[in-house]
Design an enzyme around this catalytic site. Structure first.
Site, PDB file in Angstrom:
ATOM      1  N   CYS A 333       0.829  -1.199   0.000  1.00 40.52           N
ATOM      2  CA  CYS A 333       0.000   0.000   0.000  1.00 40.52           C
ATOM      3  C   CYS A 333       0.873   1.264   0.000  1.00 40.52           C
ATOM      4  CB  CYS A 333      -0.983  -0.032   1.160  1.00 40.52           C
ATOM      5  SG  CYS A 333      -2.374   1.117   0.935  1.00 40.52           S
ATOM      6  N   HIS A 431      -3.610  -5.295   1.392  1.00 43.62           N
ATOM      7  CA  HIS A 431      -3.323  -5.619   2.782  1.00 43.62           C
ATOM      8  C   HIS A 431      -3.728  -7.075   3.051  1.00 43.62           C
ATOM      9  CE1 HIS A 431      -2.333  -1.580   4.149  1.00 43.62           C
ATOM     10  NE2 HIS A 431      -3.368  -1.113   3.470  1.00 43.62           N
TER      11      HIS A 431
END
Length: 486
Positions: A333, A431
Site C-alpha cells: 500500500c 493488505h
C-alpha cells in the site's frame, strides 16, 4: 439444569486505561453468546486507530471490531464502528462516518463536530439493536479523562444516551489495579457510577488466593462486585487495535519492517509474527537496522511524510546495501507507493499540496486523490499457482511501466501490483498479503526462504478466540446472575 439466561440486550465494556482488555473481553462475550445461539453484534461508538478493516457493505471500521465480528460469527459491518478516526498528524485526523471518509479535521474542530458524530453513533446503534439479540459495546480509552467528558460519545456519554449498564476492566499486570478502579469511579458523576455493575480484573498471574484480601476490600469500599479475575493468556494471536506488537519468533529467516510514524494496518505482519521460521524485526526511529533477507515497507496514513521519515532515518542507504547483496524488498500500500519514482498530491489529500520523490526502485508514479478505495479482494499470483486474499484501503492510483508486470490477477479481471525487471522488488496495494497460507508460502519462497511454508492465520485466530471464551466462562455466568438495573 437449564443454562443461565443472558439478561443484557446491551452491555458496555469500559476500561480504566487504554489496552486494559476491553477488546478481548468484548470478543470473548461475543463468542460465548454466539455459542448459545444468540445473534450478537459488537459495537464501538468511536475508535481512533490506523489498523482498519473493510466491511461487507464497503465501509471501513477499526480492526478490533472486525475481530469481534469474527468472534460473534457475523459479517463485519460499518455500523459496528460508526465513527473511526485515523490520525494523520499529532493534532489532525481523517474522520470516517458510517465507513466512509467525511472530512479531515483538527482536534478542536472535531470536538465541535461530536454532536453530529453522536447522531451517526445512535443511528448505527439503533439499527444493530433491532437486528440482533444483544449488542456488546466497547468503550475507548478511559471514561475518567476529564478533559474529554464534554460531548463524550465514546464512553459514559454513549452509555447515558442509551441507558445501558457498564462493566469496568482494569489490567492488574500494569500494577495499581485497585487505584485504577477506585480512581476511575471517583472521576465519574453519580449517575455514571450507578451505571457500573461490576469490575473485571484482567491479566492476572500467580496465586489468586493472595488477591482475595484486595478483592474483598474493593467490594466493601465501592459496593460493587468483582465479576471475574481473568488470567494472563500468553500467545494469543488476535488483531491489534493500534499498538505495534513487537514480539517475534526466533527463526532463521530475517524480515525487517520500519515502524513509520503513521504506520497503518501492521496486522499485515501477524502471520509472520506467528511463523516459526521467521525472525521479525520492527525497527523504530533511530534504532539499528539489522541484516535482512526481506525488507517490507508497510502501509502509511501519510505516505509523503513517512517517505521523508525514511530519508531522514537513512533507510535509502540501508536498502541500497540490502539490494546489492541480493535481499528482497516488498512494499504494501503506502510502502508500495514509496517504491516508485514520485508521489503526487496536488489536492493536498495528506497535507500540503505538492510532490515527493520516492525511492525510485519501481517505474511507477502515484497520484493521490480524494476518492478512497475500500475493497475486499480475492485472486491468484500471476507467476505462481497460489491463491491470495486481502483488501484495499488507499487514496491513490499508481501507474507506470512496472505495472505491466503485475503481482496478482484478481477475480474481477483486474490486476494489482508491480514487479521490478529483475524480480527483486515487488509492490502491492493488498493488505493481508500473508494471511492466506498459500500466499504466505509463495511470498516467503520468492523472498528466498528455504522450504518455505505458510501459516493459517485464520485457524490461529479462531483458536485464540476459543481460549478467550473458555477463560471468560465464569464472567458470562456471573453476568447472567445479575439483575438489569432499573
Amino acid at each position: 439444569m437449564s443454562a443461565p439466561r443472558w439478561p443484557w440486550p446491551t452491555l458496555m465494556v469500559q476500561g480504566c486505561t487504554s489496552d486494559a482488555g476491553k477488546s478481548t473481553v468484548v470478543a470473548a462475550l461475543c463468542r460465548l453468546l454466539a455459542d448459545r445461539g444468540l445473534r450478537v453484534a459488537p459495537f464501538k461508538p468511536q475508535n481512533m486507530a490506523l489498523n482498519s478493516a473493510v466491511t461487507v457493505d464497503g465501509g471501513e471500521i477499526g480492526r478490533a471490531q472486525a475481530l469481534q465480528a469474527v468472534a460473534a460469527r457475523v459479517p463485519a459491518h460499518s455500523d459496528m464502528n460508526p465513527v473511526l478516526l485515523k490520525p494523520s498528524s499529532d493534532t489532525g485526523a481523517q474522520v470516517i462516518i458510517h465507513g466512509q471518509v467525511r472530512a479531515d479535521m483538527n482536534a478542536r474542530d472535531y470536538h465541535q463536530y461530536k454532536t453530529t458524530a453522536m447522531q451517526a453513533v445512535l443511528e448505527s446503534y439503533g439499527r444493530l439493536s433491532q437486528q440482533y439479540d444483544a449488542v456488546m459495546v466497547e468503550g475507548a480509552g478511559s471514561p475518567a479523562e476529564i478533559n474529554l467528558r464534554e460531548r463524550d460519545i465514546a464512553n459514559m456519554g454513549f452509555a447515558e444516551a442509551v441507558d445501558c449498564p457498564v462493566i469496568l476492566v482494569a489490567d492488574i499486570d500494569r500494577g495499581g489495579v485497585f487505584a485504577h478502579l477506585t480512581g476511575t469511579l471517583d472521576c465519574l458523576s453519580q449517575s455514571e457510577r450507578d451505571r457500573v455493575i461490576g469490575f473485571v480484573i484482567n491479566r492476572f498471574r500467580g496465586d489468586i488466593s493472595l488477591l482475595q484480601g484486595g478483592l474483598d476490600w474493593l467490594e466493601a469500599k465501592t459496593g460493587k462486585p468483582v465479576l471475574a479475575v481473568l488470567p494472563y493468556l500468553h500467545g494469543l494471536m488476535l488483531d491489534a487495535e493500534d499498538a505495534v506488537q513487537t514480539q517475534q519468533q526466533k527463526g532463521d529467516f530475517n524480515i525487517v519492517v520500519p515502524v513509520l510514524p503513521r504506520i497503518s494496518n501492521h496486522t499485515d505482519f501477524d502471520a509472520l509474527r506467528a511463523h516459526p521460521g521467521v525472525n521479525l524485526h520492527f525497527v523504530g526511529p533511530d534504532a539499528p537496522k539489522p541484516p535482512a533477507d526481506l525488507v517490507i515497507l508497510p502501509g502509511s496514513k501519510n505516505t509523503r511524510a513517512d517517505m521523508a521519515f525514511l530519508q531522514a532515518q537513512g533507510w535509502p542507504q540501508y536498502l541500497q546495501h540490502h539490494l546489492r547483496y541480493g535481499g528482497k524488498l516488498l512494499g504494501i500500500c503506502g510502502g508500495y507507493q514509496m517504491l516508485g519514482q514520485h508521489i503526487h498530491d496536488p489536492l493536498g489529500v495528506e497535507g500540503q499540496p505538492g510532490s515527493s520523490a520516492g525511492l525510485g526502485y519501481l517505474a511507477i508514479d502515484t497520484l493521490l486523490a480524494t476518492a478512497k478505495t475500500l475493497t475486499r479482494r480475492e485472486g491468484r499470483f500471476v507467476n505462481a499457482d497460489a491463491a491470495v486474499s486481502g483488501y484495499e484501503i488507499h487514496m491513490g492510483i499508481s501507474h507506470g511501466a512496472d505495472c505491466e508486470r503485475p503481482v496478482f490477477m484478481l477475480d474481477d479481471g483486474s490486476v494489482d501490483g508491480a514487479v521490478s525487471p529483475d524480480g527483486q522488488i515487488m509492490g502491492s496495494y493488498l493488505h493481508g498479503l500473508f494471511d492466506h497460507p498459500d500466499a504466505c508460502q509463495t511470498l516467503l519462497h520468492w523472498a528466498g526462504m528455504d522450504n518455505a511454508t505458510g501459516v493459517d492465520l485464520a485457524a490461529l485466530r479462531e483458536a485464540s478466540i476459543v481460549r478467550l471464551a473458555e477463560a471468560s466462562e465464569g464472567l458470562y455466568r456471573r453476568l447472567c446472575t445479575l439483575t438489569i438495573r432499573q
